[in-house]
Design a protein around this motif. Structure first.
Motif, PDB file in Angstrom:
ATOM      1  N   GLU A  47       0.824  -1.196   0.000  1.00  0.00           N
ATOM      2  CA  GLU A  47       0.000   0.000   0.000  1.00  0.00           C
ATOM      3  C   GLU A  47       0.868   1.259   0.000  1.00  0.00           C
ATOM      4  O   GLU A  47       0.569   2.234  -0.710  1.00  0.00           O
ATOM      5  CB  GLU A  47      -0.930  -0.003   1.216  1.00  0.00           C
ATOM      6  CG  GLU A  47      -1.820   1.221   1.355  1.00  0.00           C
ATOM      7  CD  GLU A  47      -2.793   1.399   0.202  1.00  0.00           C
ATOM      8  OE1 GLU A  47      -3.334   2.505   0.060  1.00  0.00           O
ATOM      9  OE2 GLU A  47      -2.994   0.438  -0.571  1.00  0.00           O
ATOM     10  N   GLU A  48       1.963   1.231   0.763  1.00  0.00           N
ATOM     11  CA  GLU A  48       2.890   2.373   0.768  1.00  0.00           C
ATOM     12  C   GLU A  48       3.488   2.578  -0.626  1.00  0.00           C
ATOM     13  O   GLU A  48       3.621   3.711  -1.108  1.00  0.00           O
ATOM     14  CB  GLU A  48       3.996   2.136   1.790  1.00  0.00           C
ATOM     15  CG  GLU A  48       3.545   2.160   3.244  1.00  0.00           C
ATOM     16  CD  GLU A  48       3.343   3.571   3.764  1.00  0.00           C
ATOM     17  OE1 GLU A  48       3.641   4.533   3.026  1.00  0.00           O
ATOM     18  OE2 GLU A  48       2.869   3.717   4.900  1.00  0.00           O
ATOM     19  N   ALA A  49       3.833   1.478  -1.292  1.00  0.00           N
ATOM     20  CA  ALA A  49       4.400   1.581  -2.635  1.00  0.00           C
ATOM     21  C   ALA A  49       3.380   2.142  -3.613  1.00  0.00           C
ATOM     22  O   ALA A  49       3.712   2.954  -4.488  1.00  0.00           O
ATOM     23  CB  ALA A  49       4.886   0.204  -3.096  1.00  0.00           C
ATOM     24  N   ARG A  50       2.118   1.718  -3.462  1.00  0.00           N
ATOM     25  CA  ARG A  50       1.073   2.235  -4.352  1.00  0.00           C
ATOM     26  C   ARG A  50       0.871   3.728  -4.149  1.00  0.00           C
ATOM     27  O   ARG A  50       0.761   4.495  -5.113  1.00  0.00           O
ATOM     28  CB  ARG A  50      -0.244   1.498  -4.075  1.00  0.00           C
ATOM     29  CG  ARG A  50      -1.365   1.861  -5.035  1.00  0.00           C
ATOM     30  CD  ARG A  50      -2.706   1.351  -4.536  1.00  0.00           C
ATOM     31  NE  ARG A  50      -3.123   2.022  -3.313  1.00  0.00           N
ATOM     32  CZ  ARG A  50      -3.688   3.244  -3.288  1.00  0.00           C
ATOM     33  NH1 ARG A  50      -3.853   3.937  -4.407  1.00  0.00           N
ATOM     34  NH2 ARG A  50      -4.037   3.787  -2.140  1.00  0.00           N
ATOM     35  N   VAL A  51       0.846   4.158  -2.885  1.00  0.00           N
ATOM     36  CA  VAL A  51       0.664   5.581  -2.594  1.00  0.00           C
ATOM     37  C   VAL A  51       1.845   6.390  -3.120  1.00  0.00           C
ATOM     38  O   VAL A  51       1.675   7.473  -3.699  1.00  0.00           O
ATOM     39  CB  VAL A  51       0.485   5.792  -1.076  1.00  0.00           C
ATOM     40  CG1 VAL A  51       0.512   7.272  -0.727  1.00  0.00           C
ATOM     41  CG2 VAL A  51      -0.824   5.169  -0.607  1.00  0.00           C
ATOM     42  N   SER A  52       3.066   5.851  -2.958  1.00  0.00           N
ATOM     43  CA  SER A  52       4.253   6.552  -3.446  1.00  0.00           C
ATOM     44  C   SER A  52       4.228   6.686  -4.952  1.00  0.00           C
ATOM     45  O   SER A  52       4.563   7.731  -5.515  1.00  0.00           O
ATOM     46  CB  SER A  52       5.525   5.814  -3.009  1.00  0.00           C
ATOM     47  OG  SER A  52       5.656   5.843  -1.611  1.00  0.00           O
ATOM     48  N   ALA A  53       3.822   5.591  -5.623  1.00  0.00           N
ATOM     49  CA  ALA A  53       3.768   5.627  -7.084  1.00  0.00           C
ATOM     50  C   ALA A  53       2.732   6.635  -7.557  1.00  0.00           C
ATOM     51  O   ALA A  53       2.947   7.362  -8.538  1.00  0.00           O
ATOM     52  CB  ALA A  53       3.447   4.238  -7.619  1.00  0.00           C
ATOM     53  N   ALA A  54       1.622   6.709  -6.855  1.00  0.00           N
ATOM     54  CA  ALA A  54       0.580   7.652  -7.239  1.00  0.00           C
ATOM     55  C   ALA A  54       1.021   9.088  -7.033  1.00  0.00           C
ATOM     56  O   ALA A  54       0.560  10.003  -7.720  1.00  0.00           O
ATOM     57  CB  ALA A  54      -0.694   7.373  -6.436  1.00  0.00           C
ATOM     58  N   ALA A  55       1.939   9.282  -6.065  1.00  0.00           N
ATOM     59  CA  ALA A  55       2.402  10.636  -5.759  1.00  0.00           C
ATOM     60  C   ALA A  55       3.615  11.051  -6.584  1.00  0.00           C
ATOM     61  O   ALA A  55       4.085  12.177  -6.466  1.00  0.00           O
ATOM     62  CB  ALA A  55       2.744  10.737  -4.275  1.00  0.00           C
ATOM     63  N   ALA A  56       4.139  10.138  -7.415  1.00  0.00           N
ATOM     64  CA  ALA A  56       5.349  10.446  -8.193  1.00  0.00           C
ATOM     65  C   ALA A  56       5.088  11.587  -9.175  1.00  0.00           C
ATOM     66  O   ALA A  56       3.993  11.744  -9.709  1.00  0.00           O
ATOM     67  CB  ALA A  56       5.808   9.207  -8.939  1.00  0.00           C
ATOM     68  N   ASP A  57       6.138  12.371  -9.424  1.00  0.00           N
ATOM     69  CA  ASP A  57       6.050  13.489 -10.363  1.00  0.00           C
ATOM     70  C   ASP A  57       5.975  12.928 -11.783  1.00  0.00           C
ATOM     71  O   ASP A  57       6.913  12.273 -12.245  1.00  0.00           O
ATOM     72  CB  ASP A  57       7.291  14.373 -10.208  1.00  0.00           C
ATOM     73  CG  ASP A  57       7.224  15.610 -11.089  1.00  0.00           C
ATOM     74  OD1 ASP A  57       6.271  15.724 -11.905  1.00  0.00           O
ATOM     75  OD2 ASP A  57       8.129  16.452 -10.974  1.00  0.00           O
ATOM     76  N   PRO A  58       4.880  13.142 -12.494  1.00  0.00           N
ATOM     77  CA  PRO A  58       4.777  12.588 -13.854  1.00  0.00           C
ATOM     78  C   PRO A  58       5.841  13.134 -14.796  1.00  0.00           C
ATOM     79  O   PRO A  58       6.172  12.502 -15.793  1.00  0.00           O
ATOM     80  CB  PRO A  58       3.365  13.000 -14.293  1.00  0.00           C
ATOM     81  CG  PRO A  58       2.996  14.149 -13.404  1.00  0.00           C
ATOM     82  CD  PRO A  58       3.685  13.907 -12.116  1.00  0.00           C
ATOM     83  N   ALA A  59       6.410  14.294 -14.463  1.00  0.00           N
ATOM     84  CA  ALA A  59       7.468  14.847 -15.311  1.00  0.00           C
ATOM     85  C   ALA A  59       8.801  14.142 -15.089  1.00  0.00           C
ATOM     86  O   ALA A  59       9.708  14.240 -15.909  1.00  0.00           O
ATOM     87  CB  ALA A  59       7.616  16.350 -15.039  1.00  0.00           C
ATOM     88  N   ASP A  60       8.949  13.462 -13.968  1.00  0.00           N
ATOM     89  CA  ASP A  60      10.194  12.745 -13.670  1.00  0.00           C
ATOM     90  C   ASP A  60       9.839  11.418 -13.001  1.00  0.00           C
ATOM     91  O   ASP A  60      10.084  11.209 -11.816  1.00  0.00           O
ATOM     92  CB  ASP A  60      11.077  13.590 -12.746  1.00  0.00           C
ATOM     93  CG  ASP A  60      12.472  12.960 -12.541  1.00  0.00           C
ATOM     94  OD1 ASP A  60      12.777  11.983 -13.265  1.00  0.00           O
ATOM     95  OD2 ASP A  60      13.209  13.447 -11.675  1.00  0.00           O
ATOM     96  N   PRO A  61       9.224  10.485 -13.754  1.00  0.00           N
ATOM     97  CA  PRO A  61       8.698   9.260 -13.144  1.00  0.00           C
ATOM     98  C   PRO A  61       9.761   8.352 -12.571  1.00  0.00           C
ATOM     99  O   PRO A  61       9.450   7.447 -11.817  1.00  0.00           O
ATOM    100  CB  PRO A  61       7.963   8.592 -14.312  1.00  0.00           C
ATOM    101  CG  PRO A  61       8.631   9.111 -15.542  1.00  0.00           C
ATOM    102  CD  PRO A  61       9.012  10.527 -15.206  1.00  0.00           C
ATOM    103  N   PHE A  62      11.053   8.571 -12.907  1.00  0.00           N
ATOM    104  CA  PHE A  62      12.113   7.683 -12.419  1.00  0.00           C
ATOM    105  C   PHE A  62      12.858   8.260 -11.218  1.00  0.00           C
ATOM    106  O   PHE A  62      13.853   7.703 -10.770  1.00  0.00           O
ATOM    107  CB  PHE A  62      13.101   7.381 -13.554  1.00  0.00           C
ATOM    108  CG  PHE A  62      12.426   6.738 -14.742  1.00  0.00           C
ATOM    109  CD1 PHE A  62      11.996   5.426 -14.679  1.00  0.00           C
ATOM    110  CD2 PHE A  62      12.204   7.462 -15.898  1.00  0.00           C
ATOM    111  CE1 PHE A  62      11.370   4.835 -15.770  1.00  0.00           C
ATOM    112  CE2 PHE A  62      11.577   6.875 -16.980  1.00  0.00           C
ATOM    113  CZ  PHE A  62      11.152   5.562 -16.928  1.00  0.00           C
ATOM    114  N   SER A  63      12.369   9.389 -10.709  1.00  0.00           N
ATOM    115  CA  SER A  63      13.006   9.981  -9.541  1.00  0.00           C
ATOM    116  C   SER A  63      12.938   9.030  -8.356  1.00  0.00           C
ATOM    117  O   SER A  63      11.880   8.488  -8.047  1.00  0.00           O
ATOM    118  CB  SER A  63      12.298  11.293  -9.170  1.00  0.00           C
ATOM    119  OG  SER A  63      12.709  11.715  -7.888  1.00  0.00           O
TER     120      SER A  63
END
Length: 665
Positions: free
Chosen positions: A471-487
């Protein structure tokens, strides 16, 4: 006689059950509902639904005039009473007839004849049906009742004359116990049935409870559809019911069946009824007749291939019985259990609240589920806390037992404590597999069926931790900056610069804190658990199931989160742990040890003490009634009552402090 529109004067699973058959027969259905049931499943299932009053049953489902008004407004031409509430109320049957409505049940005279256990036993004695030694007289003078108990010989059973279901029923083993047991039985009987009369019978020590399903029509025909064994009981309430009764010879089956038919004919019976017997050795004795459809009727349907509600409706239309006695089949075996919102670890106290998650075993082969609630519904203080009936059928008893075990393993409830694990322990017990059945089954095997809670094991902790990490990973992925998805700042909560990636999780189990360190690996995690490190990986599937590998062992589980609580269902087991989130302020639960609190929401019906009174450990202090059962709060130690916070008639919430008790001296 035509029957085009049927009003069901009940709620929950029985209302839904009747509607299903009525609709299949082309009969329109009408529901009635209290304010508490405005969005209930039976309301949404019906073609029409009418409000009949406030939540308390006495102001809605027990109001004859309100139900008849709904029938008139809807244009219904018949009323099915279900079971409970008004199903065995002769005045209701008379009122239906007076209003020109077909009552889908027996004649009022038959209800009255069997409604009084004492009068019924007198009738049965005349009909030659064997009876248990006892007192069934009209004289209710306490001294006389006590003398009769002594004459019969202890142990004796006090039973409400006007009802059943364990209400108003007390086992008394010694003469000194009799007065208090009688008073309690009379209070429960008055509350549940409006009648405090009781009867007294010899209490058999290792009896079986066997009941026979009978049916009669208005043309003079009566049959029995075999028997059900309902011996596994708790507080005289049925927990497991099965058909046919194991070990019953064809000759004994025929003898009990004929006795049941004789009982029905003795009162001019019409419709569905159940004649209950207590059996010990080769002897069997009449106990009572229930003049309605029983909760456990599905097991009879399973072994006969018949729809008993359809039979009821056909008989109500004036038709003859669909089958003669010789044509009624007996196919395989079936077992039913009742899933209740109750807490086995708290002496089976009924639970009230919201069903946050509910998964019932509809997909298990050979299993039928009758339910009147859905996920998100509430279990109310006002009604019976049954969630569902689970019925498993098979070619023989062994197959039915196996399917029942599978069904209970697939059952999931979150939000309220239930008896699911208790039922699973019964279904999986060697004595149950061997059909060693009598009414003392639960007490005899209590240590196996109700074991003390053990510390949570590493597998449950691993699944709980994996659920949190995913769940933490899902929330983190959802919060990732779409302009820098590999950050790395948005990839996962465990990423750290110049150090090993790990996260510390804390769980609470029965008040004990457990630390789990999760090390992030390319394929998952390594968890430092109390039993040592464990490699864990997995993912959530579309249906919410957790597909996991624990040290390479593949398994499926479900982890349901409700607030900070995580309930893990895996391999038929169920455990709940609390996730201690450091980002959320910790709020410790307020303990109630030593406090004299209400065990559940209810009504104070007796206050046995007053301020300043000295009491001894174990003395009864306050009696709270909930769901028509009494719960007595007793003194945990010797002391002096400092204050009484509630009076008779007051409504109390669970945990409300009923009184204050000071140390003696």
């Amino acid at each position: 006689m035509s029957l085009r529109k049927l009003l069901i004067a009940n709620r929950g699973e029985i209302a839904v059950r009747v509607m299903r058959t009525a609709k299949a027969m082309g009969i329109a259905t009408v529901a009635v509902y209290s304010e508490a049931d405005a969005r209930a499943l039976h309301v949404e299932t019906a073609d029409e639904a009418y409000p009949i009053g406030p939540a308390p049953a006495r102001e809605s489902y027990l109001k004859i005039d309100a139900i008849l008004a709904a029938a008139k407004a809807s244009g219904a031409d018949a009323i099915h009473p279900g079971y409970g509430f008004l199903s065995e109320n002769a005045d209701f049957a008379d009122a239906c007839a007076a209003a020109g409505l077909v009552f889908v049940g027996p004649p009022a005279a038959a209800i009255r004849a069997m409604g009084s256990k004492s009068a019924a036993k007198a009738l049965m004695e005349k009909a030659g049906v064997p009876l248990v030694p006892g007192y069934h007289g009209e004289d209710q003078e306490p001294a006389l009742l006590r003398a009769e108990a002594a004459r019969i010989g202890y142990p004796v059973l006090i039973k409400a004359s006007a009802g059943g279901g364990g209400k108003g029923m007390k086992v008394v083993t010694f003469d000194a116990e009799f007065p208090d047991a009688l008073a309690s039985a009379q209070r429960e009987a008055k509350s549940a049935f409006g009648d405090d009369r009781v009867l007294i019978e010899k209490y058999l020590t290792r009896p079986r409870h066997i009941e026979v399903q009978v049916f009669a029509d208005a043309h003079g025909h009566a049959v029995y559809l075999h028997e059900r064994d309902c011996s596994i009981q708790r507080r005289h309430q049925k927990v497991v019911e099965e058909a046919p009764a194991p070990g019953l010879s064809p000759a004994r089956r025929a003898a009990m069946g004929q006795a049941a038919v004789d009982a029905a004919k003795a009162v001019g019976y019409v419709g569905a009824g159940t004649v209950e017997f207590i059996a010990e050795g080769e002897d069997f004795f009449f106990m009572e007749m229930n003049t309605r459809l029983q909760v456990e009727h599905p097991v009879t349907e399973a072994i006969t291939g018949q729809d008993l509600v359809e039979w009821q409706l056909r008989v109500a239309r004036g038709e003859k019985l669909p089958l003669a006695q010789a044509d009624i089949p007996l196919i395989g075996a079936a077992i039913e259990v009742r899933l209740y919102a109750e807490d086995p670890q708290r002496d089976f106290l009924p639970q009230v609240g919201r069903l946050d998650h509910l998964a019932l075993p509809f997909a298990v082969p050979g299993v039928r589920v009758d339910a009147g609630v859905r996920a998100g519904d509430a279990v109310s203080i006002h009604y019976d806390p049954m969630i569902a009936k689970i019925i498993a059928a098979g070619a023989d008893r062994a197959e039915a037992v196996g399917r029942l075990c599978a069904a209970l393993a697939a059952t999931e409830v979150v939000g309220l404590a239930t008896n699911r694990s208790f039922l699973a322990a019964i279904a999986g017990h060697p004595a149950f597999a061997a059909a060693e059945l009598d009414t003392g089954f639960i007490a005899r095997h209590a240590a196996d069926l109700l074991p003390a809670p053990e510390p949570v094991d590493d597998r449950i902790l691993a699944l709980a931790a994996l659920s949190i990490l995913l769940e933490e990973a899902r929330v983190s992925a959802a919060a990732a900056d779409p302009a820098d998805p590999f950050s790395p700042w948005g990839l996962a909560p465990g990423w750290r610069l110049n150090r090993a990636a790990h996260v510390d999780l804390t769980f609470s189990d029965q008040g004990a804190r457990i630390a789990v360190r999760a090390h992030y690996k390319a394929s998952g995690f390594v968890l430092d658990l109390p039993g040592g490190p464990l490699a864990v990986e997995g993912a959530r599937e579309a249906d919410g199931t957790l597909a996991a590998r624990l040290d390479g062992v593949r398994l499926k589980a479900r982890v349901v989160r409700s607030g900070m609580k995580l309930t893990v269902f895996a391999g038929g087991l169920e455990r709940t742990v609390e996730f201690v989130d450091p980002r959320v302020a910790s709020i410790d639960a307020t303990g109630t040890a030593g406090r004299l609190v209400a065990p559940m929401p209810g009504t104070v019906i007796r206050v046995a003490v007053e301020p300043g009174q000295a009491v001894l450990k174990g003395a009864a202090l306050v009696v709270v009634e909930a769901m028509k059962m009494e719960h007595t709060v007793t003194a945990p130690r010797d002391g002096v009552v400092q204050a009484v916070n509630f009076a008779v008639g007051d409504l109390v919430d669970e945990g409300a402090e009923l009184l204050v008790l000071d140390e003696a001296g």
